[in-house]
Each structure stands twice: as C-alpha cells, then as structure tokens.
Design a protein around this motif. Sequence first.
Motif, mmCIF file in Angstrom:
data_model
loop_
_atom_site.group_PDB
_atom_site.id
_atom_site.type_symbol
_atom_site.label_atom_id
_atom_site.label_comp_id
_atom_site.label_asym_id
_atom_site.label_seq_id
_atom_site.Cartn_x
_atom_site.Cartn_y
_atom_site.Cartn_z
ATOM 1 N N PRO A 23 0.755 -1.227 -0.182
ATOM 2 C CA PRO A 23 -0.063 0.161 0.132
ATOM 3 C C PRO A 23 0.890 1.217 0.035
ATOM 4 C CG PRO A 23 -0.258 -1.246 1.968
ATOM 5 C CD PRO A 23 0.508 -2.240 1.259
ATOM 6 N N THR A 24 2.195 1.243 0.309
ATOM 7 C CA THR A 24 2.847 2.312 0.341
ATOM 8 C C THR A 24 3.360 2.674 -1.024
ATOM 9 O OG1 THR A 24 5.038 1.342 0.626
ATOM 10 C CG2 THR A 24 3.931 2.108 2.808
ATOM 11 N N ASN A 25 2.891 1.755 -1.867
ATOM 12 C CA ASN A 25 3.273 2.273 -3.455
ATOM 13 C C ASN A 25 2.077 2.662 -4.082
ATOM 14 O OD1 ASN A 25 6.081 1.467 -3.462
ATOM 15 N ND2 ASN A 25 5.456 -0.632 -3.849
ATOM 16 N N PHE A 26 0.811 2.505 -3.593
ATOM 17 C CA PHE A 26 -0.315 2.797 -4.296
ATOM 18 C C PHE A 26 -0.299 4.483 -4.749
ATOM 19 C CE2 PHE A 26 -3.339 -0.261 -1.841
ATOM 20 C CZ PHE A 26 -2.667 -1.341 -2.293
ATOM 21 N N LYS A 27 0.115 5.354 -3.923
ATOM 22 C CA LYS A 27 0.367 6.706 -4.523
ATOM 23 C C LYS A 27 1.176 6.786 -5.748
ATOM 24 C CE LYS A 27 4.042 7.736 -1.252
ATOM 25 N NZ LYS A 27 4.392 8.198 0.215
ATOM 26 N N HIS A 28 1.980 5.955 -5.999
ATOM 27 C CA HIS A 28 3.177 6.134 -7.182
ATOM 28 C C HIS A 28 2.370 5.620 -8.456
ATOM 29 C CE1 HIS A 28 5.785 7.110 -4.200
ATOM 30 N NE2 HIS A 28 6.128 5.962 -3.608
ATOM 31 N N TRP A 29 1.218 4.745 -8.384
ATOM 32 C CA TRP A 29 0.744 4.623 -9.546
ATOM 33 C C TRP A 29 -0.598 4.260 -9.609
ATOM 34 C CZ3 TRP A 29 -1.989 -0.304 -9.478
ATOM 35 C CH2 TRP A 29 -1.923 -1.273 -8.498
ATOM 36 N N GLN A 30 -1.249 4.767 -8.717
ATOM 37 C CA GLN A 30 -2.871 4.870 -8.760
ATOM 38 C C GLN A 30 -3.245 6.454 -8.768
ATOM 39 O OE1 GLN A 30 -4.855 2.548 -5.922
ATOM 40 N NE2 GLN A 30 -3.736 0.672 -6.457
ATOM 41 N N PHE A 140 5.639 2.719 -13.155
ATOM 42 C CA PHE A 140 6.356 2.913 -11.859
ATOM 43 C C PHE A 140 7.517 1.720 -11.412
ATOM 44 C CE2 PHE A 140 6.175 1.267 -7.255
ATOM 45 C CZ PHE A 140 6.848 2.319 -6.734
ATOM 46 N N ALA A 141 6.733 0.328 -11.765
ATOM 47 C CA ALA A 141 7.813 -0.751 -11.188
ATOM 48 C C ALA A 141 9.075 -0.675 -12.065
ATOM 49 C CB ALA A 141 6.973 -2.027 -11.458
ATOM 50 N N GLU A 142 8.914 -0.675 -13.397
ATOM 51 C CA GLU A 142 10.192 -0.523 -14.205
ATOM 52 C C GLU A 142 11.135 0.501 -14.216
ATOM 53 O OE1 GLU A 142 8.025 -3.311 -17.689
ATOM 54 O OE2 GLU A 142 8.639 -1.455 -18.221
ATOM 55 N N ASN A 143 10.594 1.728 -14.305
ATOM 56 C CA ASN A 143 11.383 3.026 -14.498
ATOM 57 C C ASN A 143 11.342 3.950 -13.312
ATOM 58 O OD1 ASN A 143 11.619 2.205 -17.216
ATOM 59 N ND2 ASN A 143 9.488 2.808 -17.610
ATOM 60 N N GLY A 144 10.314 3.573 -12.176
ATOM 61 C CA GLY A 144 10.242 4.627 -10.944
ATOM 62 C C GLY A 144 9.614 5.661 -11.101
ATOM 63 N N ASN A 145 8.798 5.729 -12.318
ATOM 64 C CA ASN A 145 8.131 6.941 -12.591
ATOM 65 C C ASN A 145 6.771 6.906 -11.790
ATOM 66 O OD1 ASN A 145 9.795 7.544 -14.670
ATOM 67 N ND2 ASN A 145 8.742 6.818 -16.343
ATOM 68 N N GLY A 151 -2.724 13.316 -12.193
ATOM 69 C CA GLY A 151 -2.646 12.298 -13.364
ATOM 70 C C GLY A 151 -1.335 12.475 -13.919
ATOM 71 N N LYS A 152 -0.687 13.333 -13.866
ATOM 72 C CA LYS A 152 0.698 13.616 -14.389
ATOM 73 C C LYS A 152 1.735 12.585 -13.971
ATOM 74 C CE LYS A 152 -0.957 17.202 -16.605
ATOM 75 N NZ LYS A 152 -1.780 16.853 -17.950
ATOM 76 N N THR A 153 2.599 12.098 -15.055
ATOM 77 C CA THR A 153 3.897 11.414 -14.466
ATOM 78 C C THR A 153 4.837 12.336 -14.053
ATOM 79 O OG1 THR A 153 3.081 9.612 -15.968
ATOM 80 C CG2 THR A 153 5.427 9.643 -15.233
#
Length: 154
Positions: A23-30, A140-145, A151-153
Amino acid sequence: MKFSKQIIIDLPREEVFKKVEDPTNFKHWQKGFISYRHLSGKPGQEGSRAKLKYKMGKREISMIETIIKRAVPGKLHVSYEATGVFNIQKNYFQEEEKTRTLWIADYEFKFSGFMKLMGFFMPGAFKKQSLTYMKDFKNFAENGNRVNEYGKTN
C-alpha cells in the motif's frame, strides 16, 4: 460487467508481486490515491480489510478493500466496495521469463443505484481506468516513474 486486462512487466514475478500489493506504493501508480487505513485482520493477509480514499474529479471516494486470496507470488484476489459499486479483481502473475511477468487481471463489477446507469452507459470508462492503472504500475515498477494527484507522471 466482466472483463480482463493484461500487461507484460519487465521484472521478476516476485518483485512485481511485492510492489503491487504494497500500500505504500499505491500513491506512485494509482492516480487520485489519497490514503490507505488498515481496518481489520492481519495486514496484507487473506481476510484483512482496509479503507482506501481516492480523489476523482471534484469528488472524494472511499472504498473498503478485502483480500480474498493471496498466494505469493502468483495470485492476489481482492474485492472493493464503494457506494453503488462492488468489484472483485482477480490478479494472476505468470513468469514469462526469469525477468518478465505477465500480469492478468480479471474484473467483475456489480452496480446498484445511480451507478447502474454508469455501468450500463459507460462500461468503457471502467475498462480504460483499469488498464491505465496497470500501465501506470508498469511505468512505476520498471522505471520509477510516479503519478501525482493530477494524473501527470513525475
């Protein structure tokens, strides 16, 4: 409404599973993710429940997440309940190669009230949003974006 989506992620299956369930990653990709609060059960385990909040447009939406099945690193089945929507998402992670994972997500949405109209007239919106989350996770997982609340990367 039922549908499936899939995507290849260029990472080992164990790494994909760890990142997608954390869940600490949710903010990075949702996009629109606001918060996660554990409610009951052992965190991250079958039967555990949490409250998730999202900002969608001008509205804030809360939903209850329940982990139905967790079989590391191959399966993660979760239900989400929000006003007018019940969703079961069955995630399967298949090793394509040692460094590649096929993520298959089977979705089943059930609607009530006003959301029945949304589900009937706009099924494409639910399908598009589901695939967008998968693509944003891959990025996010592959590139850390990371995505921000608009909704912007980053």
